[in-house]
Design a protein around this motif. Structure first.
Motif, mmCIF file in Angstrom:
data_model
loop_
_atom_site.group_PDB
_atom_site.id
_atom_site.type_symbol
_atom_site.label_atom_id
_atom_site.label_comp_id
_atom_site.label_asym_id
_atom_site.label_seq_id
_atom_site.Cartn_x
_atom_site.Cartn_y
_atom_site.Cartn_z
ATOM 1 N N PHE A 187 0.868 -1.173 0.000
ATOM 2 C CA PHE A 187 0.000 0.000 0.000
ATOM 3 C C PHE A 187 0.908 1.227 0.000
ATOM 4 C CE2 PHE A 187 -3.885 -2.150 2.229
ATOM 5 C CZ PHE A 187 -4.081 -2.922 1.085
ATOM 6 N N ALA A 188 1.005 1.885 -1.128
ATOM 7 C CA ALA A 188 1.925 3.023 -1.283
ATOM 8 C C ALA A 188 1.139 4.314 -1.452
ATOM 9 C CB ALA A 188 2.834 2.806 -2.485
ATOM 10 N N GLY A 189 1.659 5.395 -0.898
ATOM 11 C CA GLY A 189 1.000 6.684 -1.060
ATOM 12 C C GLY A 189 1.444 7.683 -0.008
ATOM 13 N N PRO A 190 1.004 8.937 -0.111
ATOM 14 C CA PRO A 190 1.384 9.974 0.865
ATOM 15 C C PRO A 190 0.856 9.646 2.262
ATOM 16 C CG PRO A 190 0.355 10.931 -1.098
ATOM 17 C CD PRO A 190 0.124 9.450 -1.158
ATOM 18 N N ARG A 191 1.298 10.408 3.215
ATOM 19 C CA ARG A 191 0.863 10.178 4.603
ATOM 20 C C ARG A 191 -0.608 10.575 4.765
ATOM 21 N NH1 ARG A 191 3.156 15.228 4.609
ATOM 22 N NH2 ARG A 191 1.932 16.842 5.677
ATOM 23 N N GLY A 192 -1.281 9.869 5.652
ATOM 24 C CA GLY A 192 -2.629 10.250 6.053
ATOM 25 C C GLY A 192 -3.705 10.059 5.016
ATOM 26 N N VAL A 193 -3.530 9.136 4.074
ATOM 27 C CA VAL A 193 -4.549 8.945 3.036
ATOM 28 C C VAL A 193 -5.284 7.613 3.176
ATOM 29 C CG1 VAL A 193 -3.426 10.465 1.366
ATOM 30 C CG2 VAL A 193 -2.812 8.037 1.430
ATOM 31 N N GLY A 194 -4.952 6.807 4.241
ATOM 32 C CA GLY A 194 -5.735 5.607 4.507
ATOM 33 C C GLY A 194 -5.049 4.280 4.273
ATOM 34 N N LYS A 195 -3.746 4.242 4.220
ATOM 35 C CA LYS A 195 -3.049 2.980 3.928
ATOM 36 C C LYS A 195 -3.223 1.977 5.076
ATOM 37 C CE LYS A 195 0.942 4.978 3.378
ATOM 38 N NZ LYS A 195 0.513 6.383 3.603
ATOM 39 N N THR A 196 -2.858 2.399 6.284
ATOM 40 C CA THR A 196 -2.978 1.493 7.436
ATOM 41 C C THR A 196 -4.436 1.201 7.758
ATOM 42 O OG1 THR A 196 -0.941 2.482 8.294
ATOM 43 C CG2 THR A 196 -2.216 1.120 9.801
ATOM 44 N N THR A 197 -5.294 2.198 7.605
ATOM 45 C CA THR A 197 -6.727 2.002 7.850
ATOM 46 C C THR A 197 -7.294 0.938 6.917
ATOM 47 O OG1 THR A 197 -7.008 4.281 8.613
ATOM 48 C CG2 THR A 197 -8.974 3.140 7.831
ATOM 49 N N THR A 198 -6.924 1.006 5.637
ATOM 50 C CA THR A 198 -7.389 0.015 4.663
ATOM 51 C C THR A 198 -6.858 -1.371 5.009
ATOM 52 O OG1 THR A 198 -7.425 1.731 2.953
ATOM 53 C CG2 THR A 198 -7.468 -0.553 2.203
ATOM 54 N N ALA A 199 -5.614 -1.430 5.488
ATOM 55 C CA ALA A 199 -5.033 -2.720 5.869
ATOM 56 C C ALA A 199 -5.812 -3.346 7.030
ATOM 57 C CB ALA A 199 -3.569 -2.522 6.251
ATOM 58 N N ARG A 200 -6.187 -2.526 7.990
ATOM 59 C CA ARG A 200 -6.961 -3.044 9.130
ATOM 60 C C ARG A 200 -8.338 -3.543 8.693
ATOM 61 N NH1 ARG A 200 -6.169 1.019 14.301
ATOM 62 N NH2 ARG A 200 -3.922 0.684 14.628
ATOM 63 N N ILE A 201 -8.980 -2.770 7.829
ATOM 64 C CA ILE A 201 -10.304 -3.181 7.348
ATOM 65 C C ILE A 201 -10.197 -4.493 6.577
ATOM 66 C CG2 ILE A 201 -12.219 -2.553 5.815
ATOM 67 C CD1 ILE A 201 -11.680 0.372 6.522
ATOM 68 N N LEU A 202 -9.144 -4.632 5.760
ATOM 69 C CA LEU A 202 -8.940 -5.869 5.015
ATOM 70 C C LEU A 202 -8.742 -7.051 5.972
ATOM 71 C CD1 LEU A 202 -8.538 -7.366 2.352
ATOM 72 C CD2 LEU A 202 -6.132 -6.649 2.383
ATOM 73 N N ALA A 203 -7.997 -6.814 7.045
ATOM 74 C CA ALA A 203 -7.784 -7.876 8.036
ATOM 75 C C ALA A 203 -9.107 -8.284 8.679
ATOM 76 C CB ALA A 203 -6.800 -7.394 9.096
ATOM 77 N N LYS A 204 -9.989 -7.312 8.969
ATOM 78 C CA LYS A 204 -11.300 -7.633 9.552
ATOM 79 C C LYS A 204 -12.170 -8.392 8.560
ATOM 80 C CE LYS A 204 -12.249 -3.401 10.848
ATOM 81 N NZ LYS A 204 -13.020 -2.265 11.394
ATOM 82 N N CYS A 205 -12.109 -7.987 7.268
ATOM 83 C CA CYS A 205 -12.902 -8.671 6.239
ATOM 84 C C CYS A 205 -12.523 -10.151 6.146
ATOM 85 C CB CYS A 205 -12.709 -8.003 4.883
ATOM 86 S SG CYS A 205 -13.433 -6.358 4.731
ATOM 87 N N LEU A 206 -11.251 -10.449 6.325
ATOM 88 C CA LEU A 206 -10.784 -11.844 6.202
ATOM 89 C C LEU A 206 -11.058 -12.662 7.462
ATOM 90 C CD1 LEU A 206 -7.335 -11.251 4.445
ATOM 91 C CD2 LEU A 206 -9.456 -12.030 3.393
#
Length: 535
Positions: A43-62
């Motif tokens: 997950f690449a991109g500038p700071r504060g755009v949702g990279k870690t948040t998206t990773a957590r949501i993906l972990a919950k989905c699985l």
């Protein structure tokens, strides 16, 4: 319950709440629905755009107890543990503080074991670009042939620092900066939930200053909410964040374009006394100049990401006050000023002079406009007087026949000697004084004994004769005369040539000044003729 900052309190918990990353949300949803989910992600991109948040949501989905889904319940024990960061199977690792190969080996030792409670083990490695090369290499085999119950997610702001062998084993998602419109809507929704009054113009300032980072915008908003006692407006934001109001910047640009030097300098001084960073002020001028330029070329869509509708209406009159080329020159002036102020020991003085330079630059007429005026003037003169254009006003002189009585004869000999590599001889010949040319015989005089003895050497006399024959096609004799005994009033070759060139230049200047086109141009532009050779 302890106080939670906005960035944590309103952190997205499902894919649909993620702001401004619809392309990534759609891809991940489809991958989960079609059971085609990769085992490793970047997950690449500038700071504060949702990279870690998206990773957590993906972990919950699985791992949600309701089953693999695109909408986790956020209520079961596994979802709750992931939200609280207490899950033993979903681990977040800060690579900035765990950079070494030993830290990665600890993870790899546990990878082979099945999850304790969840369906998958998910390792979220934040700031992944901080890992050492040895640490990355330790991951290669596991990433190539991972256990079926393990997922790796690398979050990074600098994907170029991740080694290619890791990148090739992962599926990469590029997060973009969130557009101002999306940030404004997100902040408005949050303030509505908090019951705080606000103005859209104020939120647009926060969105602009956040640079596309949702987290930065939430941090600024919380600062402003703590500072303001009533409605959140633009004035409260500029005071809380120490910003220069956009109204002030627009006013300053207007003074520059209207050539109001005193008022422009006054704004600079007031901003300095108020404690504002003058280099930031010029960066704001840069941004505003860019917006005026975009408005001039009809690109309004991009401008709305930086200006609100009221500000756009306010700068529209500026478009007609300056040409595109003038805006380019202003941009260069402000850019240079911003850099100079940043390293100047006297930023106020530098800023004041830079504003005056900008006023002078905005007053310059474009070269195209001057050329058009000259062309129009030339056409008018041709129609009115029947004169020829400037570049054909004087008939070209016919090529002049070679006159062997001119001192240029000797200059030709000197130049040819240089071409043949006889630099010392050429230097001696330059001191010669041209006396006469009669009956294929050239007389050259020298005052110095060294020059006389050197030039009179048989080899040098033979070379000079050969040069003369090569130039003029016949044998020409040469007589070397000693002028130290017989004083003779004659000019050196170089002095004579310089004198003739000066006379020729003066004559050409006088002829040009008589041209009616030049005379008319002087009257139209109120010009003054300057002799560049006179100091």
């Amino acid at each position: 319950m302890s106080y939670l900052v906005f960035a944590r309190k309103y952190r997205p918990q499902i894919f649909d709440e993620i702001v401004g990353q619809s392309h990534i949300v759609k891809t991940l949803k489809n991958s989960i629905t079609n059971n085609r989910l990769h085992h490793a992600f970047i997950f690449a991109g500038p700071r504060g755009v949702g990279k870690t948040t998206t990773a957590r949501i993906l972990a919950k989905c699985l791992n949600c107890e309701t089953g693999i889904t695109i909408t986790p319940c956020n209520k079961c024990s596994i979802c709750t543990e992931i939200i609280n960061g207490s899950s033993m199977d979903v681990q977040e690792i800060d690579a900035a503080s765990h950079t070494g190969v030993d830290n990665i080996r600890e993870i790899l030792e546990k990878v082979a074991y099945s999850p304790i409670k969840a369906r998958y083990k998910v390792y979220i490695i934040d700031e992944a670009h901080m890992l050492s090369k040895a640490a990355f290499n330790a991951l290669l085999k596991t990433l190539e042939e991972p256990p079926p119950h393990v997922k790796f997610i690398f979050a990074t702001t600098e994907p170029n620092k991740i080694i290619p062998t890791i990148t090739s084993r992962c599926q990469r998602f590029d997060f973009k900066r969130v557009e101002n419109v999306d940030i404004i809507e997100h902040l408005a929704s949050l303030l509505d939930k908090e019951g705080i009054k606000y103005s859209r113009q104020a939120l647009s300032v926060i969105a602009r200053e956040s640079g596309g980072s949702v987290r930065d915008s939430l941090s600024m908003l919380e600062h402003i909410v703590s500072f303001s006692t009533g409605e959140i407006n633009e004035e409260a934001i500029t005071r809380a964040l120490g910003l220069i109001s956009r109204t002030t910047i627009i006013k300053l640009l207007k003074h520059i374009l209207n050539k109001e030097s005193s008022k422009a300098v006054e704004i600079i001084d007031e901003s300095y006394m108020a404690g504002f960073d003058l280099s930031i002020l010029f960066n704001e001028l840069l941004a505003l100049t860019r917006n005026v330029l975009l408005l001039k070329i009809g690109q309004t869509k991009i401008i709305y990401n930086d200006l609100n509708s009221d500000e756009i209406e306010e700068i529209k009159p500026l478009v007609s006050q300056i040409t595109t080329q003038g805006l380019h020159m202003l941009f260069d002036t402000f850019f240079t000023a911003s850099e100079e102020i940043g390293r100047s020991e006297q930023p106020l003085f530098t800023a004041e002079i830079s504003v005056l330079k900008a006023i002078a630059v905005s007053s310059l007429k474009p070269l195209e406009e001057i050329i058009q005026k000259f062309e129009a003037l030339e056409k008018r003169l041709l129609n009115d007087t029947g004169n020829t254009p400037l570049n054909t006003s004087r008939k070209a002189k016919p090529p002049q026949e070679i006159n062997l009585e001119q001192p240029e004869v000797w200059l030709n000999v000197i130049n040819e000697a240089k071409k043949r590599g006889k630099i010392n001889l050429a230097s001696m010949l330059e001191d010669g004084i041209f006396l006469s040319f009669d009956n294929d015989k050239i007389k050259i005089g020298f005052k110095g004994a060294i020059q006389l003895s050197s030039v009179r050497e048989p080899a040098n006399i033979s070379l000079i004769k050969d040069i003369l024959k090569g130039i003029y096609g016949r044998d020409i004799d040469i007589v070397i005369q000693d002028l130290s005994i017989q004083e003779k009033t004659a000019s050196s070759v170089s002095e004579e040539i310089a004198k003739k060139k000066s006379e020729s230049t003066r004559k050409e200047s006088e002829d040009m000044m008589q041209n009616p086109l030049i005379q008319t141009a002087i009257q139209i532009f109120n010009a003054t003729v300057i002799d560049k050779d006179k100091k």
